[in-house]
Design an enzyme around this catalytic site. Structure first.
Site, PDB file in Angstrom:
ATOM      1  N   HIS A  30       0.465  15.691   5.959  1.00  0.00           N
ATOM      2  CA  HIS A  30       1.130  16.873   6.516  1.00  0.00           C
ATOM      3  C   HIS A  30       0.158  17.709   7.348  1.00  0.00           C
ATOM      4  O   HIS A  30       0.582  18.564   8.127  1.00  0.00           O
ATOM      5  CB  HIS A  30       1.731  17.722   5.400  1.00  0.00           C
ATOM      6  CG  HIS A  30       0.785  18.010   4.281  1.00  0.00           C
ATOM      7  ND1 HIS A  30       0.591  17.132   3.234  1.00  0.00           N
ATOM      8  CD2 HIS A  30      -0.036  19.053   4.041  1.00  0.00           C
ATOM      9  CE1 HIS A  30      -0.309  17.642   2.401  1.00  0.00           C
ATOM     10  NE2 HIS A  30      -0.707  18.807   2.879  1.00  0.00           N
ATOM     11  N   PRO A  79       3.632  10.437   2.679  1.00  0.00           N
ATOM     12  CA  PRO A  79       3.975  10.356   1.251  1.00  0.00           C
ATOM     13  C   PRO A  79       2.685  10.455   0.433  1.00  0.00           C
ATOM     14  O   PRO A  79       1.840   9.559   0.485  1.00  0.00           O
ATOM     15  CB  PRO A  79       4.626   8.971   1.128  1.00  0.00           C
ATOM     16  CG  PRO A  79       5.104   8.649   2.508  1.00  0.00           C
ATOM     17  CD  PRO A  79       4.077   9.245   3.426  1.00  0.00           C
ATOM     18  N   ASP A 119      -4.579  18.594  -2.969  1.00  0.00           N
ATOM     19  CA  ASP A 119      -4.106  18.786  -4.342  1.00  0.00           C
ATOM     20  C   ASP A 119      -2.853  17.961  -4.628  1.00  0.00           C
ATOM     21  O   ASP A 119      -2.665  17.458  -5.738  1.00  0.00           O
ATOM     22  CB  ASP A 119      -3.807  20.272  -4.585  1.00  0.00           C
ATOM     23  CG  ASP A 119      -5.068  21.120  -4.583  1.00  0.00           C
ATOM     24  OD1 ASP A 119      -5.991  20.793  -5.352  1.00  0.00           O
ATOM     25  OD2 ASP A 119      -5.133  22.104  -3.831  1.00  0.00           O
ATOM     26  N   ARG A 317       9.667 -19.939  -8.463  1.00  0.00           N
ATOM     27  CA  ARG A 317       8.350 -19.289  -8.637  1.00  0.00           C
ATOM     28  C   ARG A 317       7.251 -20.363  -8.703  1.00  0.00           C
ATOM     29  O   ARG A 317       6.151 -20.169  -8.184  1.00  0.00           O
ATOM     30  CB  ARG A 317       8.330 -18.424  -9.887  1.00  0.00           C
ATOM     31  CG  ARG A 317       8.568 -19.162 -11.181  1.00  0.00           C
ATOM     32  CD  ARG A 317       8.273 -18.324 -12.406  1.00  0.00           C
ATOM     33  NE  ARG A 317       8.667 -19.020 -13.629  1.00  0.00           N
ATOM     34  CZ  ARG A 317       8.162 -18.776 -14.825  1.00  0.00           C
ATOM     35  NH1 ARG A 317       7.227 -17.857 -14.977  1.00  0.00           N
ATOM     36  NH2 ARG A 317       8.582 -19.449 -15.876  1.00  0.00           N
ATOM     37  N   GLU A 371       1.656  -1.552  -9.982  1.00  0.00           N
ATOM     38  CA  GLU A 371       2.438  -2.118  -8.884  1.00  0.00           C
ATOM     39  C   GLU A 371       2.346  -1.293  -7.602  1.00  0.00           C
ATOM     40  O   GLU A 371       2.196  -1.840  -6.502  1.00  0.00           O
ATOM     41  CB  GLU A 371       3.916  -2.252  -9.294  1.00  0.00           C
ATOM     42  CG  GLU A 371       4.186  -3.288 -10.365  1.00  0.00           C
ATOM     43  CD  GLU A 371       4.049  -2.730 -11.774  1.00  0.00           C
ATOM     44  OE1 GLU A 371       4.332  -3.465 -12.731  1.00  0.00           O
ATOM     45  OE2 GLU A 371       3.666  -1.540 -11.904  1.00  0.00           O
ATOM     46  N   ARG A 479      13.050 -17.663 -12.262  1.00  0.00           N
ATOM     47  CA  ARG A 479      12.292 -18.076 -13.444  1.00  0.00           C
ATOM     48  C   ARG A 479      12.722 -19.471 -13.882  1.00  0.00           C
ATOM     49  O   ARG A 479      11.906 -20.290 -14.304  1.00  0.00           O
ATOM     50  CB  ARG A 479      12.540 -17.089 -14.587  1.00  0.00           C
ATOM     51  CG  ARG A 479      11.846 -17.475 -15.886  1.00  0.00           C
ATOM     52  CD  ARG A 479      12.402 -16.699 -17.055  1.00  0.00           C
ATOM     53  NE  ARG A 479      11.678 -16.959 -18.289  1.00  0.00           N
ATOM     54  CZ  ARG A 479      12.085 -16.590 -19.496  1.00  0.00           C
ATOM     55  NH1 ARG A 479      13.229 -15.949 -19.637  1.00  0.00           N
ATOM     56  NH2 ARG A 479      11.367 -16.868 -20.569  1.00  0.00           N
TER      57      ARG A 479
END
Length: 623
Positions: A30, A79, A119, A317, A371, A479
């Site tokens: 910002h 963000p 902060d 996977r 993550e 899976r």
């Protein structure tokens, strides 16, 4: 802080993409005008008109810094906390590439990563995740400057943030330095030098500042997110003895920064000479450098039979792990890891060591159960250049990393997300671990390829799509074991394609992604007994399919065939555009349950019989 840092930072306004430059990330995005002011004064190409057009349509000075939009901006930030975590990824990349490329007397990769945070960044969870990881990895060339003004939008930070930041970071394994006066340039410069001298730990420099200094509202929340107003600006000008008109910069200031910018050329020239000598002495390393910094693939994977060769039934996977390791031999800059799930995600490069404080050349990163920081760090690795990063976790936990994936998309970064355990097929772990709405979430994000393959050959197609598109790709993988289907393969690169076509015009189109494609064959066989024919369509990626021309899309989903059924063990959201008002969707109406995966598919209606019944309803509606 910014003045002290940029004076001693290694950068060159004439060559903003110089590989050996220090990286500067404004995590407190910002405060973007701070960075724009620096870019303007140093001569990065931002004009005074650009400054005047701050936050306006089409300007080079958007409200938060945007990578690829403004020269000199290293990362899209805003963000809070993500810029810091992204900087950790840049520091990982620097450490790894230094180990790969540097030779005695040739420090080809040798830069610092600096981040300016506030902060708000300090309170975000992703910052804590990333700081802990950076301390563990002993990223000594990562230096964070913390603007500690103790004010946020709602008032004093004491309302919600009273911890001892210094003690926390020291516990993470960081060196912590403190500067009591944020206006003391020499003290800040000394702190930066002390940070550089510590090579075994990342460094945090806590700099105490007064927000709105020189105005009646100094040290209050009134100047955090609102304009000062004309009266306060006049007082501030008087306080600082600033006698110039708005947007007027004295010539001696421009001259001062021009001299600083000219001095930046010397390190660049020295590096150029070093790089040229290194390239002559180590031509094989130079060739690898060129390959790693190119988007081109070393082989034609599309026509490489070995790349598409698989045998037998396998969870996608597992097929992903096989493809990842095939590619790792072709692409030595493929690097990444998992959020403590590598054995389950099948995301380990088997013939490569682990990246650690003691092994910088390692290609497998243990991100830990982090993550969000993992994905943000992967963004930093991609931004650094020379690497093809991937990260992995269970699909349901894409919720934890989604904000970073969104920034991957905003920055057009080719980050590969390996997301396994993709449906109610997870089974006994139950609804907390069974993704339902996550496919719709990913598909809703612009500039993301979501790819849910039906078998190993489609997995290979997903990887090839990821390697050839400048955007993030999410591979959504099963899976449970899936059969190798007869007609799958390269067609998956178009996102949707016909796997089986009956004679004549089909009565119904059956479409699905992933593990549900297998059901379509059995359902079509049941329909044939009733005298109806079905076209079977695999739809691994809606984004890639929608990008095809109208003629191709018509060849797959013909306008004249309004009886359509979509099958996916997830939310129905998004499939409506393909089945239309007269079609049917076999999907999950709510969350899953805890039971063996096969039981759940049967109980929730993912059976050949249920799909055939849905097809009959669609056929009846369109008679």
């Amino acid at each position: 802080m910014a003045y002290a840092l940029w004076k001693q930072m290694k950068h060159d306004p004439k060559h903003p993409d110089w590989p050996a430059r220090d990286r500067f990330v404004l995590s407190a995005g910002h405060g973007s005008m701070l960075e724009y002011a620096l870019l303007h004064l140093y001569g990065y190409g931002l004009t005074m008109d650009d400054i005047k057009n701050f936050r306006q349509w089409g300007s080079k000075t958007p409200g938060h810094p945007e990578f690829g939009h403004t020269a000199g901006v290293e990362a899209t930030t805003g963000p809070l906390g993500q810029g810091f975590a992204t900087a950790v990824g840049m520091a990982i990349a620097e450490a790894h590439e230094a180990a790969v490329y540097n030779r005695d007397g040739f420090p080809i990769v040798d830069n610092y990563t600096f981040v300016l945070m506030g902060d708000g960044c300090m309170q975000e969870g992703v910052q804590a995740e990333a700081a802990s990881l950076a301390g563990t990895l002993k990223l000594g060339k990562l230096i964070a400057l913390y603007d500690s003004n103790k004010i946020q939008i709602e008032g004093s930070t004491e309302l919600a943030f009273t911890e001892n930041v210094q003690a926390r970071y020291e516990a993470y394994g960081w060196q912590v330095l403190c500067v009591e006066d944020g206006e003391d340039v020499k003290a800040i410069e000394a702190a930066i030098e002390a940070a550089k001298a510590e090579t075994e730990k990342p460094s945090l420099i806590i700099v105490k500042t007064i927000i709105g200094r020189g105005t009646p509202n100094a040290g209050t929340a009134k100047v955090h997110g609102a304009p000062l107003g004309e009266e306060n600006i006049a007082i501030m000008r008087q306080t600082y003895g600033w006698e110039y008109e708005p947007f007027e910069i004295p010539e001696d200031v421009y001259a001062h920064y021009a001299a600083l910018a000219d001095a930046c050329a010397k390190p660049k020239a020295a590096w150029d000479a070093c790089f040229e000598a290194w390239a002559k002495q180590y031509p094989e390393r130079k060739a690898q450098w060129d390959a790693d910094h190119s988007d081109a693939l070393p082989v034609d994977l599309l026509n490489d039979e070995a790349f598409w060769a698989f045998e037998g039934k396998a969870a996608t996977r597992a097929s992903s792990g096989e493809v990842l390791n095939r590619l790792s031999k072709l692409l030595p800059n493929l690097m990444g890891g998992s959020a403590d799930l590598a054995p389950s995600n099948c995301s380990t490069i088997k013939d490569a060591p682990d990246f650690s404080a003691n092994c910088r050349e390692g290609r497998n990163i243990h991100f830990g159960v982090r993550e969000f920081a993992m994905a943000a760090a992967a963004n930093g690795m991609a931004l650094y250049g020379g690497l093809r990063p991937f990260c992995a976790t269970f699909f349901v936990f894409s919720d934890y990393l989604k904000p970073a994936l969104r920034l991957s998309a905003l920055m057009n970064l080719s980050v590969l997300y390996i997301l396994t355990h993709d449906s109610i097929g997870v089974g006994e772990d139950g609804p907390t671990h069974e993704p339902i709405e996550q496919l719709a979430m990913l598909r809703s994000i612009p500039n993301v390829i979501t790819f849910r393959p039906a078998d190993a050959k489609e997995v290979a197609a997903g990887y090839l799509a990821a390697l050839t598109h400048r955007c993030p790709t999410a591979l959504v993988l099963s899976r449970q074991g899936l059969p190798l289907l007869e007609t799958t393969g390269k067609g998956a690169l178009k996102g949707g394609y016909v796997l089986r076509e009956p004679k004549g015009t089909p009565d119904v189109i059956l479409m699905a992604s992933g593990s549900e494609v297998e059901l379509l064959y059995k359902a079509a066989d049941l329909l044939s007994v009733r005298g109806f024919t079905a076209r079977i369509v695999s739809m691994p990626s809606m984004e890639l399919f929608d990008a095809q021309d109208a003629a191709y899309r018509e060849s797959v989903l013909s306008d004249g065939i309004r009886a359509r059924v979509a099958v996916e063990a997830a939310s129905a959201f998004g499939w409506q555009k393909y089945v239309g008002l007269d079609g049917e969707i076999v999907s999950m109406p709510g969350f899953g349950a805890s039971a063996p995966g096969g039981t759940l598919f049967e109980q929730f209606g993912f059976t050949p019989e249920a799909v055939a019944k849905a097809a009959l309803r669609a056929i009846e509606k369109n008679r």
